[in-house]
Design a protein around this motif. Sequence first.
Motif, mmCIF file in Angstrom:
data_model
loop_
_atom_site.group_PDB
_atom_site.id
_atom_site.type_symbol
_atom_site.label_atom_id
_atom_site.label_comp_id
_atom_site.label_asym_id
_atom_site.label_seq_id
_atom_site.Cartn_x
_atom_site.Cartn_y
_atom_site.Cartn_z
ATOM 1 N N HIS A 18 34.159 135.630 80.495
ATOM 2 C CA HIS A 18 35.445 135.704 79.808
ATOM 3 C C HIS A 18 35.283 135.386 78.313
ATOM 4 O O HIS A 18 35.762 136.126 77.457
ATOM 5 N N GLY A 19 34.586 134.278 78.012
ATOM 6 C CA GLY A 19 34.389 133.885 76.615
ATOM 7 C C GLY A 19 33.511 134.855 75.848
ATOM 8 O O GLY A 19 33.824 135.249 74.721
ATOM 9 N N VAL A 20 32.404 135.259 76.441
ATOM 10 C CA VAL A 20 31.480 136.169 75.775
ATOM 11 C C VAL A 20 32.116 137.556 75.632
ATOM 12 O O VAL A 20 31.908 138.249 74.632
ATOM 13 N N GLY A 21 32.944 137.954 76.603
ATOM 14 C CA GLY A 21 33.635 139.239 76.506
ATOM 15 C C GLY A 21 34.535 139.308 75.288
ATOM 16 O O GLY A 21 34.577 140.330 74.588
ATOM 17 N N ALA A 22 35.257 138.220 75.003
ATOM 18 C CA ALA A 22 36.121 138.180 73.814
ATOM 19 C C ALA A 22 35.279 138.284 72.541
ATOM 20 O O ALA A 22 35.656 138.966 71.578
ATOM 21 N N LEU A 23 34.123 137.635 72.538
ATOM 22 C CA LEU A 23 33.220 137.696 71.382
ATOM 23 C C LEU A 23 32.679 139.111 71.183
ATOM 24 O O LEU A 23 32.671 139.637 70.065
ATOM 25 N N LEU A 24 32.250 139.752 72.266
ATOM 26 C CA LEU A 24 31.727 141.119 72.164
ATOM 27 C C LEU A 24 32.800 142.091 71.670
ATOM 28 O O LEU A 24 32.516 142.977 70.863
ATOM 29 N N ALA A 104 37.740 126.708 78.850
ATOM 30 C CA ALA A 104 37.343 127.966 78.208
ATOM 31 C C ALA A 104 35.924 127.794 77.695
ATOM 32 O O ALA A 104 35.587 126.751 77.124
ATOM 33 N N TRP A 105 35.088 128.797 77.881
ATOM 34 C CA TRP A 105 33.675 128.730 77.502
ATOM 35 C C TRP A 105 33.510 128.377 76.021
ATOM 36 O O TRP A 105 32.589 127.678 75.642
ATOM 37 N N GLU A 106 34.435 128.849 75.191
ATOM 38 C CA GLU A 106 34.297 128.646 73.746
ATOM 39 C C GLU A 106 34.956 127.356 73.240
ATOM 40 O O GLU A 106 34.876 127.028 72.072
ATOM 41 N N ARG A 107 35.601 126.602 74.124
ATOM 42 C CA ARG A 107 36.190 125.317 73.713
ATOM 43 C C ARG A 107 36.366 124.430 74.937
ATOM 44 O O ARG A 107 37.456 124.279 75.469
ATOM 45 N N ALA A 108 35.278 123.849 75.358
ATOM 46 C CA ALA A 108 35.260 123.030 76.565
ATOM 47 C C ALA A 108 35.387 121.557 76.184
ATOM 48 O O ALA A 108 34.457 120.981 75.626
ATOM 49 N N PRO A 109 36.542 120.936 76.491
ATOM 50 C CA PRO A 109 36.668 119.505 76.203
ATOM 51 C C PRO A 109 35.848 118.703 77.205
ATOM 52 O O PRO A 109 35.722 119.078 78.376
ATOM 53 N N MET A 110 35.283 117.607 76.730
ATOM 54 C CA MET A 110 34.489 116.733 77.595
ATOM 55 C C MET A 110 34.927 115.296 77.381
ATOM 56 O O MET A 110 35.309 114.911 76.279
ATOM 57 N N LEU A 111 34.836 114.527 78.445
ATOM 58 C CA LEU A 111 35.067 113.091 78.363
ATOM 59 C C LEU A 111 33.908 112.411 79.068
ATOM 60 O O LEU A 111 33.588 112.758 80.211
ATOM 61 N N VAL A 112 33.283 111.476 78.382
ATOM 62 C CA VAL A 112 32.136 110.755 78.913
ATOM 63 C C VAL A 112 32.525 109.298 79.119
ATOM 64 O O VAL A 112 33.027 108.652 78.196
ATOM 65 N N GLU A 113 32.327 108.809 80.338
ATOM 66 C CA GLU A 113 32.492 107.389 80.632
ATOM 67 C C GLU A 113 31.089 106.814 80.751
ATOM 68 O O GLU A 113 30.231 107.385 81.422
ATOM 69 N N GLY A 167 29.214 129.230 73.286
ATOM 70 C CA GLY A 167 28.752 130.445 72.626
ATOM 71 C C GLY A 167 28.305 131.506 73.609
ATOM 72 O O GLY A 167 29.066 131.933 74.473
ATOM 73 N N THR A 168 27.061 131.943 73.481
ATOM 74 C CA THR A 168 26.499 132.943 74.389
ATOM 75 C C THR A 168 25.447 132.340 75.314
ATOM 76 O O THR A 168 24.712 133.071 75.978
ATOM 77 N N ALA A 169 25.370 131.000 75.336
ATOM 78 C CA ALA A 169 24.392 130.335 76.199
ATOM 79 C C ALA A 169 24.685 130.652 77.663
ATOM 80 O O ALA A 169 25.839 130.816 78.054
ATOM 81 N N PRO A 170 23.645 130.723 78.494
ATOM 82 C CA PRO A 170 23.851 130.976 79.911
ATOM 83 C C PRO A 170 24.375 129.736 80.630
ATOM 84 O O PRO A 170 24.392 128.632 80.064
ATOM 85 N N SER A 171 24.756 129.910 81.874
ATOM 86 C CA SER A 171 25.288 128.784 82.648
ATOM 87 C C SER A 171 24.263 127.666 82.820
ATOM 88 O O SER A 171 24.630 126.511 83.021
ATOM 89 N N ALA A 172 22.978 127.978 82.679
ATOM 90 C CA ALA A 172 21.946 126.942 82.758
ATOM 91 C C ALA A 172 22.155 125.861 81.705
ATOM 92 O O ALA A 172 21.751 124.710 81.901
ATOM 93 N N ALA A 173 22.807 126.193 80.597
ATOM 94 C CA ALA A 173 23.071 125.198 79.556
ATOM 95 C C ALA A 173 24.004 124.105 80.065
ATOM 96 O O ALA A 173 23.874 122.938 79.678
#
Length: 195
Positions: A18-24, A104-113, A167-173
């Motif tokens: 979805h995210g990479v499709g918008a970029l392409l 969203a792939w291009e804006r993933a919020p994270m919270l670290v405890e 970005g365009t990183a694979p799911s392995a990231a």
Amino acid sequence: MAQLETRLRDFLEPLRDHGVGALLQAYAEALGRGGEVEAEPLVRDGFGQIRRQGPLELPARGDIAVTRDGRRLVHRIEGDGLESFEPITLVADGGFTTVLAPFAWERAPMLVESRQPRPDWGALRRWYLEWFQPRMADVGPDFGGVLHRLDGPRETPAGWALEVDFGTAPSAAVVGLMGAMAQSGALRLRIGHGG
């Protein structure tokens, strides 16, 4: 980690697509309008030096840069919404927990405890710099399979807040991110909204 990556691929790839499709699409439209178009440009300062930003002093990439009539503009492209799914919880040996909720792939919020007052951000920094480097991408010859940006960390009452543009990183990231956060001394990582 290879087993985890395989288990998560079917779950994460639609988010990436979805995210990479918008970029392409934005890249193709910019090419159609003429001018010079560059995919995943490094963000630089006014002197042409790579700009490092945030507490971790990390470089960043734009999604595309368009040069027309001597003017160069770097653009960030965002998809049209979040993929919807039920949050999933993964618990690793040692008790480190990751919760994946809609993002969203291009804006993933994270919270670290964290187990300690402040995680060791060195592992996160290394993870980012590794995935920031161009590699073989399945997106197309102009794209590098790279991360674009990591904002934060910023301390909040609930933990440490960050946001990543995969970005365009694979799911392995994403799997690599989970491993880096486990190494940092974190207790729990939440990627996404809710969960």
